[in-house]
Design a protein around this motif. Structure first.
Motif, short mmCIF file in Angstrom:
data_model
loop_
_atom_site.label_atom_id
_atom_site.label_comp_id
_atom_site.label_asym_id
_atom_site.label_seq_id
_atom_site.Cartn_x
_atom_site.Cartn_y
_atom_site.Cartn_z
N PHE A 107 53.87 34.06 39.47
CA PHE A 107 53.90 33.05 40.46
C PHE A 107 53.11 31.96 39.70
CE2 PHE A 107 50.22 35.65 41.83
CZ PHE A 107 49.26 34.66 42.01
N SER A 108 52.85 30.60 40.13
CA SER A 108 51.93 29.78 39.74
C SER A 108 51.31 28.97 40.81
CB SER A 108 53.09 28.91 38.75
OG SER A 108 53.84 28.17 39.34
N VAL A 109 50.40 28.10 40.05
CA VAL A 109 49.36 27.21 41.09
C VAL A 109 49.21 26.07 40.48
CG1 VAL A 109 47.21 27.11 42.52
CG2 VAL A 109 48.22 29.60 41.99
N GLY A 110 49.84 25.14 41.26
CA GLY A 110 49.82 23.74 40.52
C GLY A 110 48.45 22.90 40.97
N ALA A 111 47.87 22.07 40.06
CA ALA A 111 46.61 21.56 40.08
C ALA A 111 46.58 20.87 41.71
CB ALA A 111 46.55 20.34 39.12
N GLY A 112 45.37 21.29 42.13
CA GLY A 112 45.17 20.66 43.64
C GLY A 112 45.67 21.30 44.81
N LYS A 113 46.62 22.29 44.43
CA LYS A 113 47.61 22.96 45.45
C LYS A 113 46.86 24.19 46.27
CE LYS A 113 51.19 20.31 45.21
NZ LYS A 113 51.29 19.39 46.11
N THR A 114 47.30 24.56 47.17
CA THR A 114 46.75 25.66 47.93
C THR A 114 48.02 26.61 48.10
OG1 THR A 114 45.13 24.55 49.11
CG2 THR A 114 45.69 26.76 49.85
N VAL A 115 47.65 27.88 47.24
CA VAL A 115 48.76 28.71 47.45
C VAL A 115 48.21 29.93 47.95
CG1 VAL A 115 50.10 30.43 46.01
CG2 VAL A 115 49.97 27.99 45.01
N GLY A 116 48.88 30.73 48.73
CA GLY A 116 48.50 31.74 49.80
C GLY A 116 49.49 33.11 49.23
N LEU A 117 48.35 34.12 48.71
CA LEU A 117 48.91 35.32 48.32
C LEU A 117 48.65 36.06 49.81
CD1 LEU A 117 49.85 36.81 45.98
CD2 LEU A 117 47.76 37.15 45.12
N VAL A 118 50.00 36.77 50.12
CA VAL A 118 49.73 37.41 51.52
C VAL A 118 50.45 38.76 51.26
CG1 VAL A 118 51.92 36.57 52.30
CG2 VAL A 118 50.29 37.14 53.77
N GLY A 119 50.28 39.90 51.89
CA GLY A 119 50.66 41.17 52.13
C GLY A 119 49.87 42.11 52.55
N GLU A 120 50.38 43.12 53.00
CA GLU A 120 49.41 44.18 53.70
C GLU A 120 48.54 45.03 52.65
OE1 GLU A 120 52.44 46.90 56.31
OE2 GLU A 120 53.25 46.12 54.82
N SER A 121 47.63 45.50 53.28
CA SER A 121 46.52 46.00 52.40
C SER A 121 46.87 46.97 51.54
CB SER A 121 45.57 46.83 53.74
OG SER A 121 44.65 47.38 52.77
N GLY A 122 46.62 46.84 50.45
CA GLY A 122 46.87 47.91 49.21
C GLY A 122 48.08 47.38 48.47
N CYS A 123 48.62 46.14 48.67
CA CYS A 123 49.83 45.53 48.08
C CYS A 123 49.46 45.05 46.71
CB CYS A 123 50.55 44.64 48.92
SG CYS A 123 49.76 43.19 49.07
N GLY A 124 48.16 45.05 46.31
CA GLY A 124 47.80 44.53 44.99
C GLY A 124 47.33 43.04 44.95
N LYS A 125 46.82 42.55 46.06
CA LYS A 125 46.40 41.15 46.12
C LYS A 125 45.18 41.03 45.02
CE LYS A 125 46.17 41.04 50.53
NZ LYS A 125 46.65 42.37 50.75
N THR A 126 44.03 41.75 45.60
CA THR A 126 42.88 41.66 44.85
C THR A 126 43.10 42.18 43.36
OG1 THR A 126 41.70 42.47 46.94
CG2 THR A 126 40.57 42.82 44.87
N VAL A 127 43.85 43.13 43.10
CA VAL A 127 43.95 43.68 41.62
C VAL A 127 44.49 42.29 40.83
CG1 VAL A 127 45.37 45.33 40.14
CG2 VAL A 127 44.08 45.87 42.15
N THR A 128 45.38 41.71 41.24
CA THR A 128 46.02 40.41 40.76
C THR A 128 44.95 39.45 40.58
OG1 THR A 128 48.05 40.55 41.90
CG2 THR A 128 47.63 38.48 41.17
N SER A 129 44.26 39.37 41.49
CA SER A 129 42.82 38.08 41.43
C SER A 129 41.97 38.65 40.28
CB SER A 129 42.43 37.89 42.59
OG SER A 129 41.75 38.83 43.20
N MET A 130 41.64 39.73 40.52
CA MET A 130 40.79 40.52 39.49
C MET A 130 41.17 40.50 37.97
SD MET A 130 37.92 40.95 41.04
CE MET A 130 37.97 40.45 42.35
N SER A 131 42.60 40.52 37.70
CA SER A 131 43.18 40.51 36.45
C SER A 131 42.99 39.24 36.21
CB SER A 131 44.75 40.97 36.77
OG SER A 131 44.73 42.25 37.22
N ILE A 132 43.30 38.14 36.83
CA ILE A 132 43.03 36.89 36.25
C ILE A 132 41.76 36.56 35.68
CG2 ILE A 132 43.12 34.49 37.04
CD1 ILE A 132 45.02 35.20 39.33
N ILE A 133 40.73 36.86 36.20
CA ILE A 133 39.40 36.51 36.03
C ILE A 133 38.53 37.66 35.18
CG2 ILE A 133 38.89 34.74 37.47
CD1 ILE A 133 37.55 36.95 39.49
#
Ligand SMILES: Nc1ncnc2c1ncn2[C@@H]1O[C@H](COP(=O)(O)OP(=O)(O)O)[C@@H](O)[C@H]1O
Ligand SMILES: [Mg+2]
Length: 325
Positions: A29-55
Protein backbone atom coordinates in the motif's frame (compact mmCIF):
# COMPACT_ATOMS: atom_id res chain seq x y z
CA UNK A 1 4.18 11.93 -8.77
CA UNK A 2 5.42 9.14 -6.56
CA UNK A 3 4.10 8.54 -3.07
CA UNK A 4 5.82 9.55 0.14
CA UNK A 5 5.73 5.96 1.40
CA UNK A 6 5.30 3.05 -0.95
CA UNK A 7 5.30 -0.44 0.51
CA UNK A 8 5.55 -3.24 -2.03
CA UNK A 9 5.18 -6.90 -1.20
CA UNK A 10 6.39 -6.57 2.39
CA UNK A 11 7.04 -9.91 4.09
CA UNK A 12 7.99 -9.99 7.78
CA UNK A 13 8.49 -13.13 9.78
CA UNK A 14 9.35 -14.28 13.30
CA UNK A 15 11.37 -17.22 14.49
CA UNK A 16 9.26 -19.01 17.08
CA UNK A 17 9.35 -22.35 18.91
CA UNK A 18 6.98 -23.72 16.30
CA UNK A 19 9.17 -22.53 13.43
CA UNK A 20 9.10 -19.46 11.27
CA UNK A 21 5.79 -17.60 11.07
CA UNK A 22 4.88 -14.87 8.61
CA UNK A 23 3.14 -12.06 10.47
CA UNK A 24 3.09 -9.90 7.35
CA UNK A 25 2.72 -11.80 4.12
CA UNK A 26 3.11 -9.71 1.00
CA UNK A 27 1.58 -6.39 1.98
CA UNK A 28 1.41 -3.48 -0.46
CA UNK A 29 0.00 0.00 0.00
CA UNK A 30 1.16 3.59 -0.17
CA UNK A 31 0.77 6.88 1.64
CA UNK A 32 0.75 10.10 -0.34
CA UNK A 33 2.37 13.27 1.01
CA UNK A 34 0.06 15.04 3.46
CA UNK A 35 -2.54 12.25 3.35
CA UNK A 36 -4.03 10.23 6.19
CA UNK A 37 -4.19 6.51 5.58
CA UNK A 38 -5.95 4.25 8.06
CA UNK A 39 -4.63 0.74 8.60
CA UNK A 40 -7.43 -1.30 10.11
CA UNK A 41 -8.07 -4.91 11.08
CA UNK A 42 -8.69 -7.12 14.08
CA UNK A 43 -6.08 -7.60 16.76
CA UNK A 44 -3.21 -9.79 15.59
CA UNK A 45 -3.62 -9.16 11.84
CA UNK A 46 -0.17 -7.59 11.50
CA UNK A 47 -0.71 -3.85 11.81
CA UNK A 48 1.99 -3.21 14.39
CA UNK A 49 4.44 -5.57 12.71
CA UNK A 50 3.91 -3.66 9.45
CA UNK A 51 4.68 -0.33 11.12
CA UNK A 52 7.66 -1.69 13.04
CA UNK A 53 9.03 -3.09 9.79
CA UNK A 54 8.89 0.36 8.20
CA UNK A 55 10.99 2.00 10.91
CA UNK A 56 13.23 -0.96 11.68
CA UNK A 57 12.00 -1.46 15.24
CA UNK A 58 11.06 -5.13 15.05
CA UNK A 59 11.94 -7.14 18.14
CA UNK A 60 15.37 -8.58 17.35
CA UNK A 61 16.57 -11.19 16.68
CA UNK A 62 13.21 -12.97 16.27
CA UNK A 63 11.66 -10.48 13.85
CA UNK A 64 12.97 -10.00 10.36
CA UNK A 65 11.86 -8.31 7.13
CA UNK A 66 12.24 -11.06 4.54
CA UNK A 67 11.00 -9.50 1.38
CA UNK A 68 9.59 -6.54 -0.45
CA UNK A 69 10.45 -2.88 -0.64
CA UNK A 70 9.75 -0.01 1.75
CA UNK A 71 10.21 3.08 -0.39
CA UNK A 72 10.27 6.35 1.54
CA UNK A 73 10.78 9.37 -0.71
CA UNK A 74 11.92 6.89 -3.30
CA UNK A 75 14.62 5.37 -1.10
CA UNK A 76 14.34 1.74 0.07
CA UNK A 77 14.50 1.84 3.87
CA UNK A 78 15.58 -1.81 3.89
CA UNK A 79 18.85 -0.68 2.37
CA UNK A 80 19.79 2.20 4.67
CA UNK A 81 22.24 1.55 7.50
CA UNK A 82 21.40 1.81 11.21
CA UNK A 83 22.88 5.25 11.59
CA UNK A 84 20.84 6.70 8.76
CA UNK A 85 17.73 4.88 10.00
CA UNK A 86 18.11 6.55 13.40
CA UNK A 87 18.18 9.91 11.65
CA UNK A 88 15.09 9.14 9.60
CA UNK A 89 13.20 7.81 12.62
CA UNK A 90 12.38 10.80 14.78
CA UNK A 91 13.54 13.16 12.07
CA UNK A 92 11.55 12.45 8.91
CA UNK A 93 9.26 9.79 10.37
CA UNK A 94 7.70 10.34 13.79
CA UNK A 95 6.13 7.49 15.72
CA UNK A 96 3.57 7.32 18.50
CA UNK A 97 2.54 4.12 20.21
CA UNK A 98 -0.49 2.95 22.11
CA UNK A 99 1.40 2.91 25.38
CA UNK A 100 3.43 6.08 25.95
CA UNK A 101 5.39 4.54 28.81
CA UNK A 102 6.99 2.24 26.24
CA UNK A 103 8.36 5.24 24.36
CA UNK A 104 9.22 7.52 27.26
CA UNK A 105 12.20 6.94 29.48
CA UNK A 106 10.90 6.68 33.06
CA UNK A 107 14.09 7.98 34.66
CA UNK A 108 14.44 11.18 32.64
CA UNK A 109 12.49 14.40 32.95
CA UNK A 110 10.26 14.97 29.94
CA UNK A 111 12.07 18.20 29.03
CA UNK A 112 15.35 16.35 28.73
CA UNK A 113 13.74 13.73 26.48
CA UNK A 114 12.44 16.33 24.05
CA UNK A 115 15.70 18.29 24.12
CA UNK A 116 17.65 15.13 23.26
CA UNK A 117 15.42 14.34 20.30
CA UNK A 118 15.86 17.86 18.99
CA UNK A 119 19.61 17.83 19.42
CA UNK A 120 19.95 14.43 17.75
CA UNK A 121 18.18 15.61 14.63
CA UNK A 122 18.69 19.36 14.35
CA UNK A 123 21.58 21.77 14.79
CA UNK A 124 20.50 23.46 17.98
CA UNK A 125 22.07 24.73 21.18
CA UNK A 126 20.79 23.38 24.51
CA UNK A 127 19.14 26.67 25.25
CA UNK A 128 17.35 26.76 21.88
CA UNK A 129 16.28 23.15 22.30
CA UNK A 130 14.87 23.87 25.74
CA UNK A 131 12.93 26.84 24.41
CA UNK A 132 11.59 24.77 21.51
CA UNK A 133 10.61 21.99 23.95
CA UNK A 134 8.50 24.41 25.95
CA UNK A 135 6.84 25.61 22.74
CA UNK A 136 6.14 22.04 21.70
CA UNK A 137 4.55 21.14 25.03
CA UNK A 138 2.44 24.24 24.73
CA UNK A 139 1.47 23.29 21.15
CA UNK A 140 0.27 19.84 22.25
CA UNK A 141 -1.88 21.39 24.96
CA UNK A 142 0.13 20.83 28.11
CA UNK A 143 -0.67 23.58 30.62
CA UNK A 144 2.20 25.42 32.34
CA UNK A 145 4.86 23.85 30.09
CA UNK A 146 7.72 25.77 31.80
CA UNK A 147 7.15 23.82 34.97
CA UNK A 148 5.86 20.56 33.41
CA UNK A 149 9.13 20.21 31.59
CA UNK A 150 10.82 19.09 34.82
CA UNK A 151 8.26 16.34 35.50
CA UNK A 152 9.03 12.67 35.16
CA UNK A 153 6.64 10.64 32.97
CA UNK A 154 4.97 8.96 35.95
CA UNK A 155 3.90 12.37 37.27
CA UNK A 156 1.61 12.87 34.27
CA UNK A 157 -1.80 11.39 33.47
CA UNK A 158 -2.15 8.93 30.57
CA UNK A 159 -3.56 11.62 28.30
CA UNK A 160 -0.75 14.04 29.19
CA UNK A 161 1.87 11.36 28.57
CA UNK A 162 0.32 10.73 25.18
CA UNK A 163 0.63 14.45 24.46
CA UNK A 164 4.30 14.39 25.46
CA UNK A 165 4.91 11.46 23.14
CA UNK A 166 3.22 13.38 20.33
CA UNK A 167 5.41 16.40 21.12
CA UNK A 168 8.51 14.21 20.81
CA UNK A 169 7.26 12.60 17.60
CA UNK A 170 6.55 16.00 16.07
CA UNK A 171 9.62 17.80 17.44
CA UNK A 172 11.51 17.57 14.16
CA UNK A 173 8.48 18.23 11.97
CA UNK A 174 8.38 14.82 10.28
CA UNK A 175 6.94 14.22 6.82
CA UNK A 176 5.21 11.09 8.06
CA UNK A 177 3.68 10.29 11.43
CA UNK A 178 3.00 6.64 12.24
CA UNK A 179 0.38 6.49 14.97
CA UNK A 180 -0.17 2.95 16.26
CA UNK A 181 -3.47 2.83 18.18
CA UNK A 182 -2.66 6.23 19.70
CA UNK A 183 -5.91 6.48 21.64
CA UNK A 184 -6.81 2.89 22.49
CA UNK A 185 -5.56 3.13 26.07
CA UNK A 186 -7.32 6.43 26.77
CA UNK A 187 -10.84 7.22 27.89
CA UNK A 188 -13.32 8.42 25.31
CA UNK A 189 -13.14 12.20 25.85
CA UNK A 190 -9.35 12.16 25.91
CA UNK A 191 -9.38 10.00 22.77
CA UNK A 192 -11.25 12.68 20.88
CA UNK A 193 -8.87 15.39 22.10
CA UNK A 194 -5.79 13.43 21.05
CA UNK A 195 -7.22 12.74 17.58
CA UNK A 196 -8.03 16.42 17.20
CA UNK A 197 -4.52 17.30 18.27
CA UNK A 198 -3.01 14.96 15.66
CA UNK A 199 -5.27 16.45 13.01
CA UNK A 200 -4.42 20.05 13.86
CA UNK A 201 -0.69 19.29 13.98
CA UNK A 202 -1.05 17.56 10.64
CA UNK A 203 -2.62 20.67 9.14
CA UNK A 204 0.07 22.85 10.62
CA UNK A 205 2.99 20.71 9.48
CA UNK A 206 1.50 19.29 6.27
CA UNK A 207 2.63 15.82 7.26
CA UNK A 208 1.15 12.48 6.21
CA UNK A 209 -0.27 10.15 8.86
CA UNK A 210 -0.44 6.37 8.90
CA UNK A 211 -3.20 5.85 11.46
CA UNK A 212 -3.26 2.31 12.80
CA UNK A 213 -6.46 1.39 14.57
CA UNK A 214 -9.02 -1.34 15.05
CA UNK A 215 -11.69 1.37 15.32
CA UNK A 216 -13.61 2.07 12.12
CA UNK A 217 -15.10 5.18 13.71
CA UNK A 218 -11.61 6.69 13.86
CA UNK A 219 -11.09 5.73 10.21
CA UNK A 220 -14.35 7.32 9.09
CA UNK A 221 -13.62 10.57 10.93
CA UNK A 222 -9.96 11.03 10.13
CA UNK A 223 -8.77 9.19 7.05
CA UNK A 224 -8.55 9.83 3.32
CA UNK A 225 -7.89 6.22 2.48
CA UNK A 226 -8.28 2.86 4.22
CA UNK A 227 -6.19 -0.28 4.11
CA UNK A 228 -7.94 -3.34 5.55
CA UNK A 229 -5.68 -6.10 6.82
CA UNK A 230 -6.66 -9.65 7.59
CA UNK A 231 -4.32 -12.40 8.76
CA UNK A 232 -1.11 -10.76 7.58
CA UNK A 233 -2.44 -9.53 4.24
CA UNK A 234 -4.27 -6.59 2.77
CA UNK A 235 -7.72 -7.77 1.67
CA UNK A 236 -9.03 -4.38 0.54
CA UNK A 237 -7.84 -0.82 0.10
CA UNK A 238 -9.83 2.19 -1.09
CA UNK A 239 -10.57 5.88 -0.57
CA UNK A 240 -12.61 6.17 2.62
CA UNK A 241 -16.00 7.09 1.09
CA UNK A 242 -15.65 4.36 -1.50
CA UNK A 243 -14.81 1.74 1.11
CA UNK A 244 -17.75 2.62 3.32
CA UNK A 245 -20.17 2.92 0.38
CA UNK A 246 -19.00 -0.02 -1.70
CA UNK A 247 -17.03 -2.59 0.31
CA UNK A 248 -16.22 -5.50 -1.99
CA UNK A 249 -14.53 -8.05 0.23
CA UNK A 250 -16.57 -10.19 2.61
CA UNK A 251 -14.20 -9.42 5.48
CA UNK A 252 -14.56 -5.65 5.01
CA UNK A 253 -18.34 -6.05 4.89
CA UNK A 254 -18.20 -8.00 8.13
CA UNK A 255 -16.10 -5.30 9.78
CA UNK A 256 -18.44 -2.55 8.63
CA UNK A 257 -21.54 -4.34 9.84
CA UNK A 258 -19.94 -4.82 13.25
CA UNK A 259 -19.98 -1.05 13.91
CA UNK A 260 -22.70 -0.38 16.46
CA UNK A 261 -25.30 1.95 15.01
CA UNK A 262 -26.31 4.61 17.47
CA UNK A 263 -29.80 4.91 16.00
CA UNK A 264 -30.77 1.34 16.78
CA UNK A 265 -28.54 0.94 19.73
CA UNK A 266 -29.69 -2.42 21.02
CA UNK A 267 -26.65 -4.56 21.76
CA UNK A 268 -28.38 -7.70 20.54
CA UNK A 269 -28.36 -6.21 17.05
CA UNK A 270 -24.60 -5.97 16.98
CA UNK A 271 -23.31 -8.17 14.19
CA UNK A 272 -19.97 -9.82 14.74
CA UNK A 273 -17.94 -11.72 12.20
CA UNK A 274 -18.40 -15.45 12.80
CA UNK A 275 -15.51 -17.79 13.49
CA UNK A 276 -11.99 -16.99 14.52
CA UNK A 277 -8.73 -16.05 12.88
CA UNK A 278 -6.61 -19.19 12.47
CA UNK A 279 -3.44 -19.50 14.53
CA UNK A 280 -0.62 -17.90 12.57
CA UNK A 281 1.28 -21.16 12.06
CA UNK A 282 -1.85 -22.63 10.46
CA UNK A 283 -2.51 -19.88 7.92
CA UNK A 284 -3.39 -21.36 4.53
CA UNK A 285 -1.65 -20.12 1.40
CA UNK A 286 -5.01 -19.33 -0.20
CA UNK A 287 -7.85 -17.16 1.04
CA UNK A 288 -7.65 -16.79 4.80
CA UNK A 289 -11.15 -15.50 5.16
CA UNK A 290 -12.41 -18.69 3.48
CA UNK A 291 -10.33 -20.53 6.07
CA UNK A 292 -12.17 -18.68 8.83
CA UNK A 293 -15.52 -19.47 7.19
CA UNK A 294 -14.49 -23.15 7.21
CA UNK A 295 -14.92 -23.51 3.48
CA UNK A 296 -13.47 -26.77 2.31
CA UNK A 297 -12.74 -26.13 -1.36
CA UNK A 298 -9.04 -26.95 -1.80
CA UNK A 299 -8.70 -24.40 -4.54
CA UNK A 300 -9.85 -21.56 -2.31
CA UNK A 301 -7.56 -22.61 0.50
CA UNK A 302 -4.47 -23.26 -1.59
CA UNK A 303 -4.38 -20.61 -4.26
CA UNK A 304 -3.62 -17.08 -3.17
CA UNK A 305 -6.25 -14.78 -4.65
CA UNK A 306 -4.94 -12.06 -6.92
CA UNK A 307 -4.80 -8.63 -5.28
CA UNK A 308 -6.08 -6.35 -8.00
CA UNK A 309 -7.12 -2.75 -8.64
CA UNK A 310 -10.80 -3.04 -9.61
CA UNK A 311 -11.43 0.69 -10.02
CA UNK A 312 -9.23 3.71 -9.49
CA UNK A 313 -7.59 3.42 -6.09
CA UNK A 314 -9.80 0.49 -5.05
CA UNK A 315 -7.84 -2.72 -4.54
CA UNK A 316 -9.28 -6.06 -3.47
CA UNK A 317 -8.03 -9.57 -2.89
CA UNK A 318 -10.20 -11.23 -5.50
CA UNK A 319 -11.14 -14.54 -3.92
CA UNK A 320 -13.84 -16.19 -6.09
CA UNK A 321 -16.13 -16.42 -3.06
CA UNK A 322 -15.19 -13.47 -0.79
CA UNK A 323 -14.89 -10.89 -3.53
CA UNK A 324 -18.13 -9.61 -4.96
CA UNK A 325 -17.69 -8.09 -8.40
N1 LIG B 1 7.69 -10.82 18.97
C1 LIG B 1 6.92 -11.68 18.28
N2 LIG B 1 7.26 -12.98 18.19
C2 LIG B 1 6.50 -13.84 17.48
N3 LIG B 1 5.40 -13.52 16.82
C3 LIG B 1 5.01 -12.23 16.88
C4 LIG B 1 5.75 -11.24 17.61
N4 LIG B 1 5.11 -10.06 17.49
C5 LIG B 1 4.04 -10.30 16.72
N5 LIG B 1 3.98 -11.59 16.36
C6 LIG B 1 2.99 -12.24 15.48
O1 LIG B 1 2.55 -11.30 14.54
C7 LIG B 1 1.12 -11.25 14.51
C8 LIG B 1 0.70 -9.83 14.22
O2 LIG B 1 0.96 -9.03 15.35
P1 LIG B 1 0.68 -7.47 15.40
O3 LIG B 1 1.29 -6.81 14.22
O4 LIG B 1 1.14 -7.01 16.73
O5 LIG B 1 -0.91 -7.39 15.31
P2 LIG B 1 -1.85 -6.11 15.41
O6 LIG B 1 -2.58 -6.06 14.11
O7 LIG B 1 -2.77 -6.40 16.54
O8 LIG B 1 -0.99 -4.92 15.64
C9 LIG B 1 0.67 -11.75 15.87
O9 LIG B 1 -0.52 -12.45 15.78
C10 LIG B 1 1.78 -12.70 16.26
O10 LIG B 1 1.46 -13.98 15.78
MG1 LIG C 1 -0.93 -3.61 17.24
Amino acid sequence: MSDLLDIRGLVTSFQTDSGEVRAVDGVSFSVGAGKTVGLVGESGCGKTVTSMSIIDLLPKPAGHVKGGEILFKGKDLRKVDHKEMRKIRGGEIGVIFQEPMAALNPVHRIGKQIVETLKLHEEMSSREALQKSIELLDAVGIPAPESRISNFPHQLSGGMRQRVMIAIALACEPDLLIADEPTTALDVTVQAQILELIESMQEKLGMAVLMITHDLGVIAENCDEVVVMYAGRVVERAPVEELFARPRHAYTKGLLSSIPKLENERKSELVTIPGQVAAIQNFVPGCRFCQRMEREDENLLNVRPEYREISEGHWVETCPVCFED
